[in-house]
Design an enzyme around this catalytic site. Structure first.
Site, PDB file in Angstrom:
ATOM      1  N   ASP A 149       0.846  -1.204   0.000  1.00 45.23           N
ATOM      2  CA  ASP A 149       0.000   0.000   0.000  1.00 45.23           C
ATOM      3  C   ASP A 149       0.882   1.254   0.000  1.00 45.23           C
ATOM      4  OD1 ASP A 149      -2.509  -1.195  -0.047  1.00 45.23           O
ATOM      5  OD2 ASP A 149      -2.584  -1.424   2.128  1.00 45.23           O
ATOM      6  N   GLY A 150       2.015   1.189   0.725  1.00 43.41           N
ATOM      7  CA  GLY A 150       2.930   2.328   0.777  1.00 43.41           C
ATOM      8  C   GLY A 150       3.512   2.630  -0.605  1.00 43.41           C
ATOM      9  N   ARG A 189      -5.643  20.750  22.574  1.00 40.48           N
ATOM     10  CA  ARG A 189      -4.286  20.679  23.114  1.00 40.48           C
ATOM     11  C   ARG A 189      -3.902  19.214  23.173  1.00 40.48           C
ATOM     12  NH1 ARG A 189      -1.437  24.347  27.110  1.00 40.48           N
ATOM     13  NH2 ARG A 189       0.582  23.363  27.203  1.00 40.48           N
ATOM     14  N   ALA A 198      -5.306   3.326   7.866  1.00 42.18           N
ATOM     15  CA  ALA A 198      -3.866   3.538   8.073  1.00 42.18           C
ATOM     16  C   ALA A 198      -3.641   4.268   9.411  1.00 42.18           C
ATOM     17  CB  ALA A 198      -3.308   4.304   6.876  1.00 42.18           C
ATOM     18  N   TYR A 199      -2.964   5.393   9.386  1.00 43.52           N
ATOM     19  CA  TYR A 199      -2.630   6.123  10.620  1.00 43.52           C
ATOM     20  C   TYR A 199      -3.892   6.399  11.457  1.00 43.52           C
ATOM     21  CZ  TYR A 199       0.011   9.385  13.525  1.00 43.52           C
ATOM     22  OH  TYR A 199       0.632   9.990  14.586  1.00 43.52           O
ATOM     23  N   LYS A 245      -6.498   4.742  11.945  1.00 48.69           N
ATOM     24  CA  LYS A 245      -6.939   3.610  12.776  1.00 48.69           C
ATOM     25  C   LYS A 245      -6.073   3.512  14.035  1.00 48.69           C
ATOM     26  CE  LYS A 245      -7.997  -1.286  12.738  1.00 48.69           C
ATOM     27  NZ  LYS A 245      -7.141  -1.641  13.894  1.00 48.69           N
ATOM     28  N   SER A 246      -4.768   3.801  13.881  1.00 50.73           N
ATOM     29  CA  SER A 246      -3.861   3.722  15.037  1.00 50.73           C
ATOM     30  C   SER A 246      -4.192   4.751  16.106  1.00 50.73           C
ATOM     31  CB  SER A 246      -2.416   3.949  14.595  1.00 50.73           C
ATOM     32  OG  SER A 246      -2.033   3.027  13.645  1.00 50.73           O
ATOM     33  N   GLU A 274      -3.933  10.569   4.382  1.00 49.49           N
ATOM     34  CA  GLU A 274      -4.231  11.533   5.449  1.00 49.49           C
ATOM     35  C   GLU A 274      -3.222  12.657   5.496  1.00 49.49           C
ATOM     36  OE1 GLU A 274      -1.097   9.753   6.230  1.00 49.49           O
ATOM     37  OE2 GLU A 274      -2.487   8.313   7.025  1.00 49.49           O
TER      38      GLU A 274
HETATM   39  P1  NAP Z   1       5.594   3.008   6.451  1.00 52.25           P
HETATM   40  O1  NAP Z   1       5.756   3.616   7.801  1.00 52.25           O
HETATM   41  O2  NAP Z   1       6.757   2.327   5.809  1.00 52.25           O
HETATM   42  O3  NAP Z   1       4.389   1.929   6.461  1.00 52.25           O
HETATM   43  C1  NAP Z   1       3.186   2.195   7.024  1.00 52.25           C
HETATM   44  C2  NAP Z   1       2.267   0.962   6.978  1.00 52.25           C
HETATM   45  O4  NAP Z   1       0.971   1.473   6.657  1.00 52.25           O
HETATM   46  C3  NAP Z   1       2.619  -0.111   5.944  1.00 52.25           C
HETATM   47  O5  NAP Z   1       2.432  -1.369   6.558  1.00 52.25           O
HETATM   48  C4  NAP Z   1       1.593   0.114   4.848  1.00 52.25           C
HETATM   49  O6  NAP Z   1       1.190  -1.076   4.177  1.00 52.25           O
HETATM   50  C5  NAP Z   1       0.410   0.611   5.661  1.00 52.25           C
HETATM   51  N1  NAP Z   1      -0.566   1.398   4.904  1.00 52.25           N
HETATM   52  C6  NAP Z   1      -0.362   2.420   4.032  1.00 52.25           C
HETATM   53  N2  NAP Z   1      -1.547   2.871   3.582  1.00 52.25           N
HETATM   54  C7  NAP Z   1      -2.506   2.108   4.170  1.00 52.25           C
HETATM   55  C8  NAP Z   1      -3.926   2.091   4.097  1.00 52.25           C
HETATM   56  N3  NAP Z   1      -4.595   2.971   3.358  1.00 52.25           N
HETATM   57  N4  NAP Z   1      -4.596   1.194   4.852  1.00 52.25           N
HETATM   58  C9  NAP Z   1      -3.930   0.319   5.643  1.00 52.25           C
HETATM   59  N5  NAP Z   1      -2.588   0.279   5.748  1.00 52.25           N
HETATM   60  C10 NAP Z   1      -1.897   1.179   5.016  1.00 52.25           C
HETATM   61  O7  NAP Z   1       5.098   4.193   5.505  1.00 52.25           O
HETATM   62  P2  NAP Z   1       4.596   4.142   4.017  1.00 52.25           P
HETATM   63  O8  NAP Z   1       4.604   2.735   3.522  1.00 52.25           O
HETATM   64  O9  NAP Z   1       5.325   5.198   3.256  1.00 52.25           O
HETATM   65  O10 NAP Z   1       3.085   4.622   4.203  1.00 52.25           O
HETATM   66  C11 NAP Z   1       2.788   5.915   4.685  1.00 52.25           C
HETATM   67  C12 NAP Z   1       1.568   5.782   5.553  1.00 52.25           C
HETATM   68  O11 NAP Z   1       1.956   5.139   6.743  1.00 52.25           O
HETATM   69  C13 NAP Z   1       0.973   7.091   6.017  1.00 52.25           C
HETATM   70  O12 NAP Z   1       0.097   7.625   5.068  1.00 52.25           O
HETATM   71  C14 NAP Z   1       0.283   6.658   7.291  1.00 52.25           C
HETATM   72  O13 NAP Z   1      -1.078   6.329   7.062  1.00 52.25           O
HETATM   73  C15 NAP Z   1       0.974   5.386   7.707  1.00 52.25           C
HETATM   74  N6  NAP Z   1       1.570   5.562   9.042  1.00 52.25           N
HETATM   75  C16 NAP Z   1       0.976   4.928  10.050  1.00 52.25           C
HETATM   76  C17 NAP Z   1       1.439   5.113  11.340  1.00 52.25           C
HETATM   77  C18 NAP Z   1       0.745   4.408  12.445  1.00 52.25           C
HETATM   78  O14 NAP Z   1      -0.168   3.611  12.173  1.00 52.25           O
HETATM   79  N7  NAP Z   1       1.113   4.659  13.688  1.00 52.25           N
HETATM   80  C19 NAP Z   1       2.517   5.952  11.591  1.00 52.25           C
HETATM   81  C20 NAP Z   1       3.115   6.590  10.518  1.00 52.25           C
HETATM   82  C21 NAP Z   1       2.611   6.396   9.230  1.00 52.25           C
HETATM   83  P3  NAP Z   1       2.156  -1.918   3.217  1.00 52.25           P
HETATM   84  O15 NAP Z   1       2.987  -2.762   4.120  1.00 52.25           O
HETATM   85  O16 NAP Z   1       1.213  -2.706   2.385  1.00 52.25           O
HETATM   86  O17 NAP Z   1       2.968  -0.924   2.421  1.00 52.25           O
END
Ligand code: NAP
Length: 270
Positions: free
Chosen positions: A46-47, A149, A163-164, A166-167, A124
């Site tokens: 997805d990333g 705040r 993604a984020y 949900k966390s 997001e």
């Molecule tokens: P990453 O930190 O390397 O991976 C973030 C994870 O989020 C990967 O496992 C990715 O899936 C998954 N993901 C991305 N889009 C998703 C979606 N729409 N639904 C469910 N899972 C999803 O960063 P990245 O791969 O560049 O992705 C950036 C995204 O990471 C941001 O947009 C943000 O949503 C998410 N993120 C989440 C957190 C958190 O949950 N605490 C923190 C920072 C960022 P794949 O393994 O399939 O690539």
């Protein structure tokens, strides 16, 4: 049909990309075109699809995306690495079928009066404080809603809700809905600062404006990228008039993806 292949640099993805490019070059109706594609196939996760979307963002209104996952099935990735031939067959039979999802418009204004920036998010945008807690007023459709705040705020699309968002305790929204959601990132609630404390979802005729405290030092993100670390006077979020399109050769029920990704096998209890 003109196709671009966008891959992450992992070995498994490179293997799948090479096989795709080989099969496309042998096809009578398909050709590789990385500059002006009609279809963009992202190979990774997805990333990777998120990066592919931003790479082709300027022409995203005229392309359809397809995601091949080299690991587990994802939210933007319908195909598995061992289904390359099946995907080629579907591309050769393509009749323009697609499904579209909402995107998020971000408009930021800076405190020093320099020209603002705009960005488009697939998942997001977050506004967080570099250190200490973010203090900001939140307006919905021009009306003061709350004084926040805490660590920050996360504004997400329906497809980014898994993604984020949900966390940080946001709800999962079916991307068939045209809506955006705001979720709090660790809010502080006391007698001075009182926030809703739960995620909220706004409709297409509404928008969210966040006005940080004048000396706030913030990080504004759009998907995996940092948009700005400059001092912000306000940031506005709306559902975009643009949408992301996916070539839809088969239908996967959204809630099935959610179960598959987060819950696993469910025993019906019968
Ligand atoms: P990453 O930190 O390397 O991976 C973030 C994870 O989020 C990967 O496992 C990715 O899936 C998954 N993901 C991305 N889009 C998703 C979606 N729409 N639904 C469910 N899972 C999803 O960063 P990245 O791969 O560049 O992705 C950036 C995204 O990471 C941001 O947009 C943000 O949503 C998410 N993120 C989440 C957190 C958190 O949950 N605490 C923190 C920072 C960022 P794949 O393994 O399939 O690539």
């Amino acid at each position: 049909m003109k196709i671009a292949v966008y891959s992450n640099l992992k070995e498994a993805s490179n293997r799948v990309s090479a096989s795709l490019i080989n099969k496309i070059s042998k096809s009578n109706s398909l050709e590789i075109d990385g500059q002006n594609p009609e279809i963009v196939i992202s190979v990774g996760g997805d990333g990777t699809l998120l990066s592919a979307f931003h790479h082709y963002q300027d022409i995203s209104d005229s392309i359809r995306m397809i995601g091949i996952h080299t690991g587990h099935l994802g939210f933007y990735t319908d195909w598995r690495d061992y289904e390359v031939q099946e995907l080629i067959d579907s591309l050769e039979d393509d009749n323009g079928q697609s499904v579209t999802y909402p995107l998020l418009d971000i408009k930021v204004n800076y405190a020093d009066g320099t020209p603002g920036d705009t960005a488009l998010a697939l998942n997001e945008s977050t506004l967080r404080q570099i250190n200490g807690s973010l203090v900001a007023d939140v307006f919905i459709k021009g009306q003061l809603f709350e004084s926040f705040r805490g660590d920050g705020l996360c504004i997400s699309t329906p497809s980014g809700s898994t993604a984020y968002n949900k966390s940080v305790g946001g709800a999962i929204i079916n991307p068939a809905l045209n809506a955006i959601q705001m979720a709090e990132i660790s809010s502080i609630n006391n007698r001075v600062f009182r926030t809703l404390g739960s995620p909220l979802i706004i409709s297409p005729d509404e928008w969210i404006k966040i006005v940080p405290n004048t000396n706030a030092r913030t990080i504004l993100s759009c998907d995996h990228q940092v948009v700005s670390t400059k001092t912000i006077s306000s940031v506005e979020y709306r559902i975009s008039s643009r949408r992301i399109a996916f070539a839809q050769y088969r239908h996967r029920q959204f809630w099935h993806r959610v179960t598959n990704s987060f819950i696993g096998e469910v025993d019906s209890g019968d």
